[in-house]
Design an enzyme around this catalytic site. Structure first.
Site, mmCIF file in Angstrom:
data_model
loop_
_atom_site.group_PDB
_atom_site.id
_atom_site.type_symbol
_atom_site.label_atom_id
_atom_site.label_comp_id
_atom_site.label_asym_id
_atom_site.label_seq_id
_atom_site.Cartn_x
_atom_site.Cartn_y
_atom_site.Cartn_z
ATOM 1 N N CYS A 1 0.846 -1.197 0.000
ATOM 2 C CA CYS A 1 0.000 0.000 0.000
ATOM 3 C C CYS A 1 0.887 1.254 0.000
ATOM 4 O O CYS A 1 0.694 2.179 -0.795
ATOM 5 C CB CYS A 1 -0.906 -0.043 1.237
ATOM 6 N N CYS A 2 1.899 1.264 0.874
ATOM 7 C CA CYS A 2 2.816 2.419 0.928
ATOM 8 C C CYS A 2 3.637 2.544 -0.358
ATOM 9 O O CYS A 2 3.933 3.649 -0.790
ATOM 10 C CB CYS A 2 3.783 2.282 2.097
ATOM 11 N N CYS B 1 -3.319 4.160 9.743
ATOM 12 C CA CYS B 1 -2.005 3.648 10.156
ATOM 13 C C CYS B 1 -1.324 4.555 11.183
ATOM 14 O O CYS B 1 -0.108 4.500 11.352
ATOM 15 C CB CYS B 1 -1.101 3.472 8.936
ATOM 16 N N CYS C 1 7.571 3.950 5.791
ATOM 17 C CA CYS C 1 6.711 3.761 4.617
ATOM 18 C C CYS C 1 7.541 3.294 3.420
ATOM 19 O O CYS C 1 7.017 2.695 2.495
ATOM 20 C CB CYS C 1 5.956 5.038 4.285
HETATM 21 S S1 SF4 Z 1 0.436 4.671 5.665
HETATM 22 FE FE1 SF4 Z 1 -1.146 3.070 5.601
HETATM 23 S S2 SF4 Z 1 -2.820 3.828 4.295
HETATM 24 FE FE2 SF4 Z 1 -1.002 5.157 4.008
HETATM 25 S S3 SF4 Z 1 -0.029 4.350 2.201
HETATM 26 FE FE3 SF4 Z 1 0.959 3.359 3.970
HETATM 27 S S4 SF4 Z 1 -0.199 1.472 4.406
HETATM 28 FE FE4 SF4 Z 1 -1.407 2.738 2.970
#
Ligand code: SF4
Length: 246
Positions: free
Chosen positions: A126-127, A210, A233
């Site tokens: 996701c990050c 998060c 991240c």
């Molecule tokens: S912090 Fe959480 S919601 Fe944001 S990009 Fe990363 S995993 Fe995805």
């Protein structure tokens, strides 16, 4: 603290001389606000960019808009999205949209396979899509970037250096030795408004799902109950630019 500010300004001034294609990365957390403010004192025209995601809380977008005006940041926002969120529709903010197909596909597939959101099951992926890849786009035309990294934020940030080189990109970390107290002192003495979530006991801000308040270390609230707890991240750990062969 003022000695550290003086040193940070020297580092930034030298970096600007050596790498004219330079910009500041600003997440609109407290450290980003301090480094952006210091950089703007060195060069009032230095470029500032932000990578935002659809999961940032509305308070972050409102704060971005407010501080962009107050501090004259002339911010450029990079974001994976099909359209500019209403909350960011403001003439003073330049938003560069990046394709969302990959993210939507993976998020839907994860939901279907696990019944859970991608940021819970695979926060690294996701990050990567929402933060790391957009940061690669943001730095693609730069020789160097300036960040608000600090050594005392948590276990993952202990070993960073003030000037680093990865791939074809130089990273300058001017406030690396600032403590959390130094940051609050700087903001108080310069009258810089803080993101409202700090009043709710958050110590490190990211996307809403998060980020959590409290924690022994500043980054303990990040990615709780995932394999990434208190981690990164990826924008500071992955290679953002390939070296161009000369
Ligand atoms: S912090 Fe959480 S919601 Fe944001 S990009 Fe990363 S995993 Fe995805």
């Amino acid at each position: 603290m003022e000695d550290k500010v003086f040193h940070a300004k020297e580092l930034i001034a030298n970096a600007i001389k050596e790498y004219p294609r330079i910009a500041v990365a600003c997440s609109f957390g407290k450290d980003s606000m301090v480094v952006s403010h210091i950089a703007r004192e060195v060069d009032p025209n230095i470029k500032i960019f932000a990578v935002m995601t659809q999961f940032k809380p509305p308070e972050t977008f409102e704060y971005l808009k407010r501080m962009n005006k107050k501090m004259g940041l002339d911010i450029t926002v990079y974001m994976v999205a099909d359209s500019v969120p209403t909350i960011l529709q403001d003439k003073s903010i330049k938003v560069i949209l990046l394709p969302s197909k990959e993210f939507e596909g993976k998020a839907a597939a994860t939901r279907q396979a696990t019944g859970k959101e991608i940021y819970k099951v695979d926060p690294d992926e996701c990050c990567r899509i929402l933060k790391v890849d957009p940061t690669k786009v943001a730095v693609s035309g730069l020789d160097a970037w300036i960040t608000g990294l600090r050594n005392t934020e948590g276990r993952t940030r202990v070993d960073y250096q003030e000037v680093e080189e990865k791939g074809g990109l130089i990273k300058i970390n001017p406030i690396l030795t600032f403590t959390e107290t130094d940051i609050w002192k700087y903001m108080a003495t310069r009258g810089i408004e803080a993101h409202p979530w700090y009043r709710l006991d958050y110590r490190s801000l990211g996307c809403a799902p998060c980020s959590n308040p409290g924690g022994e270390n500043e980054r303990d609230g990040r990615w709780q109950e995932t394999s990434k707890c208190g981690g990164e991240c990826g924008i500071h750990t992955r290679i953002l630019k390939e070296k161009v062969a000369s």
